[in-house]
Motif scaffolding. Structure first.
Motif: not given
Length: 463
Positions: A64, A68, A72, A267-268, A411, A415, A417, A423, A437
């Motif tokens: 993750s 990310m 970015y 995205y996850y 979310d 982001w 983790t 984001a 995103f």
């Protein structure tokens, strides 16, 4: 992933095609394997095409944190090309001399270990001629018009034909080059400022086959599609772009659609496919989140960038605080499938971070820092699992003109983790950008005939 405030009755855009609502069954019939089609007339006939999109990270085994970091960095590079060297205008420190040029798409720079794919995020697959073994993965880009790939990919085709300089098709290409005695229609495009990507090549007509579905595999072939074959690309990692902009040579423009939509999956979960739809009668109820209503705002015409899609962002609310956003002629926010994260004009971004600081001080995430990638992150004072943070973090609301509110759960702006990283980043220019995103889990409909943008939260696998 995103929810919505009610503002527009869904029935206004949940249109039928004659007496028949477009259904998933009809979509499958229209998308039968390897069927050939000429571009439709677009005059209200029952045409509907659904293209499968692949996330850049779909075939990678990344943590993750790595996902990310890549997102970015793509977003940062996109911002660099959007704004050049920081000039105070949307065009940045350079770019094409033609204000109606394609927008920006990538940079050849990347951090150590970064997968160099320009700024591609959501890709569509196609091949030329009858050569399924020569599949091209190209970025969908709402800021670009031309469909192009590299000369290396093009030259295997035996069915392509040169677009003549004096043809109407050539005249439609903004950045064309037709010197005296020249017969081939050449193009040259600079995406962004002096840090942007440059490409040049020759226009052709060819038979193009797009991927409709991967499992089961289904394809759709179109005849006489204008495609650029680039003899030079400053970033060799970029293999092609499929433009979705307002121009005649974008994919919707060539297929004669004045409406298109897309729904980008989480995205996850990058292995989940996303979808692009071209349709004469959009059914925005398909896959829509239960109880959610369609929201609609106006698409603004921007004379500096005629092919982009601009909207008026009037404010941002977070934790009960509303932040006003300066409204500009021609829109103040560019809707960009090519940007990973949203970019906000500097003063608005600073106000947002200040409001977030106050909110985070009341949670376990009270330690703020800027990580090595430049992202603003909040670290937990105790061990907290990312999913637990949803209970303590408020929604963010993007207030667009016409009372169209896009509500983002935490979310979709953080982001998550072991830490929470914002984001959203600050731009060097005075125009904001809505990144993909923030659009995940939202069905986005562009109606270019009526200059309307509509959106509704949805299960993208069901649109």
């Amino acid at each position: 992933m995103a929810m919505l405030h009610n503002n527009t009755p869904p029935r206004e855009l949940w249109l039928s095609c004659g007496a028949l609502i477009l259904s998933s069954t009809l979509v499958l019939l229209l998308a039968s394997s390897t069927a050939e089609a000429h571009p439709p007339s677009g005059d209200g006939d029952c045409q509907h095409y659904r293209f499968e999109l692949t996330h850049i990270n779909a075939n990678l085994s990344l943590s993750s944190d790595e996902l990310m970091r890549h997102a970015y960095e793509r977003s940062r590079l996109r911002a660099a090309t959007l704004y050049g060297t920081g000039a105070d205008s949307p065009a940045g420190g350079g770019g094409s001399s033609d204000s109606d040029s394609d927008s920006d798409s990538g940079s050849p720079v990347g951090p150590p270990g970064y997968l160099r794919q320009g700024d591609s995020v959501y890709n569509i697959e196609f091949y030329m001629d009858d050569l399924p073994g020569q599949v091209i993965s190209a970025t969908i880009d709402t800021g670009s018009n031309l469909i192009w790939t590299t000369q290396e990919q093009c030259q295997v085709s035996k069915t392509r034909s040169i677009v003549p300089c004096k043809s109407f098709t050539c005249k439609q290409q903004t950045n064309r080059e037709c010197s005296s005695g020249q017969t081939r229609c050449k193009y040259e495009i600079t995406y962004g400022g002096d840090k942007g990507t440059e490409t040049r090549g020759i226009l052709y007509k060819d038979k193009i086959t797009f991927l409709i579905s991967r499992r089961p595999r289904k394809e759709r072939t179109f005849q006489d599609i204008t495609i650029g074959c680039s003899t030079y690309v400053s970033d060799p990692s970029i293999k092609g772009i499929v433009g979705l902009g307002r121009g005649a040579q974008s994919l919707p423009g060539q297929l004669n659609f004045d409406k298109f939509s897309y729904c980008l999956n989480s995205y996850y979960k990058p292995k989940l496919p996303s979808y692009l739809l071209l349709t004469a009668a959009p059914d925005m109820s398909a896959g829509a989140t239960s109880g959610a209503a369609l929201a609609t705002t106006g698409l603004r015409r921007n004379d500096a960038h005629k092919n982009r899609y601009y909207v008026d962002l009037q404010g941002i609310s977070i934790g009960g605080t509303r932040l006003d956003v300066p409204v500009k002629s021609g829109g103040n926010m560019f809707v960009d499938t090519g940007s990973s994260f949203t970019h906000l004009e500097g003063s608005v971004f600073d106000k947002l971070v200040k409001a977030l600081d106050q909110i985070m001080n009341g949670t376990q995430y009270s330690n703020k820092k800027q990580d090595k990638n430049g992202m603003i992150c909040y670290l937990a004072s105790t061990i907290v699992h990312a999913e637990e943070s949803s209970d303590v973090l408020p929604q963010m609301v993007l207030h667009f003109a016409d009372s169209a509110d896009m509500v983002l759960p935490s979310d979709s702006y953080f982001w998550k983790t072991s830490k929470l990283c914002l984001a959203i980043s600050k731009t060097e220019g005075n125009i904001s950008v809505l990144g993909n995103f923030q659009m995940q889990g939202i069905h986005m409909l562009f109606d270019t005939q009526n200059d309307k943008l509509s959106f509704v939260p949805a299960n993208c696998s069901e649109v």
